[in-house]
Motif scaffolding. Structure first.
Motif, PDB file in Angstrom:
ATOM      1  N   VAL A   1     -15.670  26.646  28.291  1.00 30.75           N
ATOM      2  CA  VAL A   1     -15.454  26.603  26.894  1.00 30.75           C
ATOM      3  C   VAL A   1     -14.542  25.109  26.674  1.00 30.75           C
ATOM      4  O   VAL A   1     -13.837  24.799  27.636  1.00 30.75           O
ATOM      5  CB  VAL A   1     -14.634  27.805  26.206  1.00 30.75           C
ATOM      6  CG1 VAL A   1     -15.625  29.097  26.182  1.00 30.75           C
ATOM      7  CG2 VAL A   1     -13.523  28.124  27.094  1.00 30.75           C
ATOM      8  N   PRO A   2     -14.632  24.897  25.541  1.00 28.82           N
ATOM      9  CA  PRO A   2     -13.912  23.414  25.130  1.00 28.82           C
ATOM     10  C   PRO A   2     -12.349  24.000  25.427  1.00 28.82           C
ATOM     11  O   PRO A   2     -12.060  24.929  24.935  1.00 28.82           O
ATOM     12  CB  PRO A   2     -14.299  23.122  23.751  1.00 28.82           C
ATOM     13  CG  PRO A   2     -15.326  23.777  23.660  1.00 28.82           C
ATOM     14  CD  PRO A   2     -15.438  25.045  24.398  1.00 28.82           C
ATOM     15  N   GLU A   3     -11.712  23.047  25.705  1.00 29.03           N
ATOM     16  CA  GLU A   3     -10.189  23.240  25.998  1.00 29.03           C
ATOM     17  C   GLU A   3      -9.563  23.581  24.872  1.00 29.03           C
ATOM     18  O   GLU A   3      -8.510  24.366  25.010  1.00 29.03           O
ATOM     19  CB  GLU A   3      -9.457  21.619  26.582  1.00 29.03           C
ATOM     20  CG  GLU A   3      -8.168  21.959  26.892  1.00 29.03           C
ATOM     21  CD  GLU A   3      -7.510  20.804  27.470  1.00 29.03           C
ATOM     22  OE1 GLU A   3      -6.215  20.705  27.452  1.00 29.03           O
ATOM     23  OE2 GLU A   3      -8.302  19.722  27.787  1.00 29.03           O
ATOM     24  N   THR A   4      -9.929  23.243  23.541  1.00 27.36           N
ATOM     25  CA  THR A   4      -9.434  23.745  22.392  1.00 27.36           C
ATOM     26  C   THR A   4      -9.785  25.289  22.192  1.00 27.36           C
ATOM     27  O   THR A   4      -8.821  25.720  21.630  1.00 27.36           O
ATOM     28  CB  THR A   4      -9.923  22.731  21.283  1.00 27.36           C
ATOM     29  OG1 THR A   4     -11.291  23.039  21.020  1.00 27.36           O
ATOM     30  CG2 THR A   4      -9.571  21.467  21.276  1.00 27.36           C
ATOM     31  N   VAL A   5     -10.658  25.639  22.499  1.00 28.15           N
ATOM     32  CA  VAL A   5     -11.205  26.897  22.449  1.00 28.15           C
ATOM     33  C   VAL A   5     -10.343  27.846  23.281  1.00 28.15           C
ATOM     34  O   VAL A   5      -9.547  28.858  22.766  1.00 28.15           O
ATOM     35  CB  VAL A   5     -12.637  27.047  22.613  1.00 28.15           C
ATOM     36  CG1 VAL A   5     -12.917  28.742  22.926  1.00 28.15           C
ATOM     37  CG2 VAL A   5     -13.650  26.598  21.673  1.00 28.15           C
ATOM     38  N   ARG A   6     -10.091  27.402  24.609  1.00 24.96           N
ATOM     39  CA  ARG A   6      -9.141  28.191  25.608  1.00 24.96           C
ATOM     40  C   ARG A   6      -7.879  28.115  25.000  1.00 24.96           C
ATOM     41  O   ARG A   6      -7.101  29.282  24.958  1.00 24.96           O
ATOM     42  CB  ARG A   6      -9.224  27.461  26.901  1.00 24.96           C
ATOM     43  CG  ARG A   6      -8.748  28.161  27.998  1.00 24.96           C
ATOM     44  CD  ARG A   6      -7.575  28.225  28.119  1.00 24.96           C
ATOM     45  NE  ARG A   6      -6.972  29.031  29.258  1.00 24.96           N
ATOM     46  CZ  ARG A   6      -5.762  29.356  29.606  1.00 24.96           C
ATOM     47  NH1 ARG A   6      -4.990  29.390  28.470  1.00 24.96           N
ATOM     48  NH2 ARG A   6      -5.570  30.062  30.715  1.00 24.96           N
TER      49      ARG A   6
ATOM     50  N   LEU B   1      -3.351  31.296  22.433  1.00 23.12           N
ATOM     51  CA  LEU B   1      -2.234  31.131  21.459  1.00 23.12           C
ATOM     52  C   LEU B   1      -2.504  32.481  20.386  1.00 23.12           C
ATOM     53  O   LEU B   1      -1.363  33.233  20.121  1.00 23.12           O
ATOM     54  CB  LEU B   1      -2.401  29.990  20.471  1.00 23.12           C
ATOM     55  CG  LEU B   1      -1.836  28.617  21.083  1.00 23.12           C
ATOM     56  CD1 LEU B   1      -2.217  27.529  19.947  1.00 23.12           C
ATOM     57  CD2 LEU B   1      -0.267  28.689  21.048  1.00 23.12           C
ATOM     58  N   MET B   2      -3.580  32.808  20.419  1.00 27.20           N
ATOM     59  CA  MET B   2      -3.872  34.107  19.459  1.00 27.20           C
ATOM     60  C   MET B   2      -3.538  35.437  20.246  1.00 27.20           C
ATOM     61  O   MET B   2      -2.864  35.998  19.777  1.00 27.20           O
ATOM     62  CB  MET B   2      -5.142  34.415  19.332  1.00 27.20           C
ATOM     63  CG  MET B   2      -5.758  35.545  18.616  1.00 27.20           C
ATOM     64  SD  MET B   2      -7.502  35.608  18.331  1.00 27.20           S
ATOM     65  CE  MET B   2      -7.657  34.421  17.062  1.00 27.20           C
ATOM     66  N   GLY B   3      -3.480  35.276  21.692  1.00 27.41           N
ATOM     67  CA  GLY B   3      -3.064  36.309  22.436  1.00 27.41           C
ATOM     68  C   GLY B   3      -1.436  36.304  22.497  1.00 27.41           C
ATOM     69  O   GLY B   3      -0.798  37.493  22.220  1.00 27.41           O
ATOM     70  N   ALA B   4      -1.036  35.341  22.468  1.00 31.08           N
ATOM     71  CA  ALA B   4       0.526  34.933  22.676  1.00 31.08           C
ATOM     72  C   ALA B   4       1.042  35.374  21.143  1.00 31.08           C
ATOM     73  O   ALA B   4       2.252  36.438  21.245  1.00 31.08           O
ATOM     74  CB  ALA B   4       1.009  33.608  22.605  1.00 31.08           C
TER      75      ALA B   4
ATOM     76  N   ILE C   1      -5.539  37.254  27.461  1.00 25.53           N
ATOM     77  CA  ILE C   1      -6.618  36.489  27.138  1.00 25.53           C
ATOM     78  C   ILE C   1      -7.877  37.428  27.346  1.00 25.53           C
ATOM     79  O   ILE C   1      -8.615  37.647  26.529  1.00 25.53           O
ATOM     80  CB  ILE C   1      -6.687  35.381  27.949  1.00 25.53           C
ATOM     81  CG1 ILE C   1      -5.687  34.242  27.339  1.00 25.53           C
ATOM     82  CG2 ILE C   1      -8.258  34.718  27.811  1.00 25.53           C
ATOM     83  CD1 ILE C   1      -5.717  32.850  28.354  1.00 25.53           C
ATOM     84  N   ARG C   2      -7.764  38.447  28.439  1.00 25.54           N
ATOM     85  CA  ARG C   2      -8.727  39.533  28.698  1.00 25.54           C
ATOM     86  C   ARG C   2      -8.781  40.261  27.394  1.00 25.54           C
ATOM     87  O   ARG C   2      -9.995  40.704  26.986  1.00 25.54           O
ATOM     88  CB  ARG C   2      -8.358  40.140  29.977  1.00 25.54           C
ATOM     89  CG  ARG C   2      -9.295  41.345  30.209  1.00 25.54           C
ATOM     90  CD  ARG C   2      -8.917  42.125  31.446  1.00 25.54           C
ATOM     91  NE  ARG C   2      -9.680  43.244  31.632  1.00 25.54           N
ATOM     92  CZ  ARG C   2      -9.841  44.287  31.095  1.00 25.54           C
ATOM     93  NH1 ARG C   2      -8.944  44.800  30.238  1.00 25.54           N
ATOM     94  NH2 ARG C   2     -10.785  45.134  31.548  1.00 25.54           N
ATOM     95  N   THR C   3      -7.677  40.805  26.659  1.00 17.67           N
ATOM     96  CA  THR C   3      -7.819  41.605  25.767  1.00 17.67           C
ATOM     97  C   THR C   3      -8.259  40.960  24.465  1.00 17.67           C
ATOM     98  O   THR C   3      -9.218  41.530  23.601  1.00 17.67           O
ATOM     99  CB  THR C   3      -6.333  42.374  25.512  1.00 17.67           C
ATOM    100  OG1 THR C   3      -6.108  42.898  26.633  1.00 17.67           O
ATOM    101  CG2 THR C   3      -6.324  43.321  24.352  1.00 17.67           C
ATOM    102  N   VAL C   4      -7.946  39.658  24.164  1.00 16.78           N
ATOM    103  CA  VAL C   4      -8.489  39.078  23.089  1.00 16.78           C
ATOM    104  C   VAL C   4     -10.080  38.818  23.336  1.00 16.78           C
ATOM    105  O   VAL C   4     -10.765  39.048  22.414  1.00 16.78           O
ATOM    106  CB  VAL C   4      -8.001  37.657  22.950  1.00 16.78           C
ATOM    107  CG1 VAL C   4      -8.433  36.704  21.935  1.00 16.78           C
ATOM    108  CG2 VAL C   4      -6.132  37.849  22.676  1.00 16.78           C
ATOM    109  N   VAL C   5     -10.432  38.420  24.522  1.00 13.90           N
ATOM    110  CA  VAL C   5     -11.713  38.236  24.776  1.00 13.90           C
ATOM    111  C   VAL C   5     -12.640  39.613  24.519  1.00 13.90           C
ATOM    112  O   VAL C   5     -13.761  39.643  23.708  1.00 13.90           O
ATOM    113  CB  VAL C   5     -12.068  37.590  25.912  1.00 13.90           C
ATOM    114  CG1 VAL C   5     -13.700  37.601  26.387  1.00 13.90           C
ATOM    115  CG2 VAL C   5     -11.487  36.213  25.994  1.00 13.90           C
TER     116      VAL C   5
END
Length: 95
Positions: free
Chosen positions: A38-43, A48-51, A57-61
């Motif tokens: 994925v683009p770096e901005t997406v990652r 950030l959403m996870g934080a 990140i696994r849970t967000v995905v």
């Protein structure tokens, strides 16, 4: 077939090497890695959403996959990194 009607749980995939794979204790189902570029901005946004939510990140995905119709049991959304939440035994420097 409609995009939301794919049921990946019913499709059997051939087993690959055990490297990187783990056993899911809640359901007994083997965990396997999935990789996507994925683009770096997406990652960064996902991290950030996870934080912000206090999730990894696994849970967000997994929540995102659930939102598009993939069957994700609630038990899979738990953080399984093994941190203790009672303030004892952690290595994060908190006293």
């Amino acid at each position: 077939m409609a995009a939301g009607s794919i049921n990946m749980a019913s499709r059997k995939q051939p087993a690959r090497g055990s490297s990187g794979a783990g056993e899911n204790r809640a359901s007994g189902e083997k965990e396997v890695p999935i990789q996507v570029m994925v683009p770096e901005t997406v990652r960064r946004q996902v991290a950030l959403m996870g934080a912000d939510r206090g999730e990894n990140i696994r849970t967000v995905v997994l929540r995102g996959l659930r939102a598009i119709g993939i069957d994700i049991p609630e038990s899979e959304l738990a953080d399984r990194r093994g941190r203790r939440r009672n303030g004892k035994g952690g290595s994060d420097g908190a006293q």
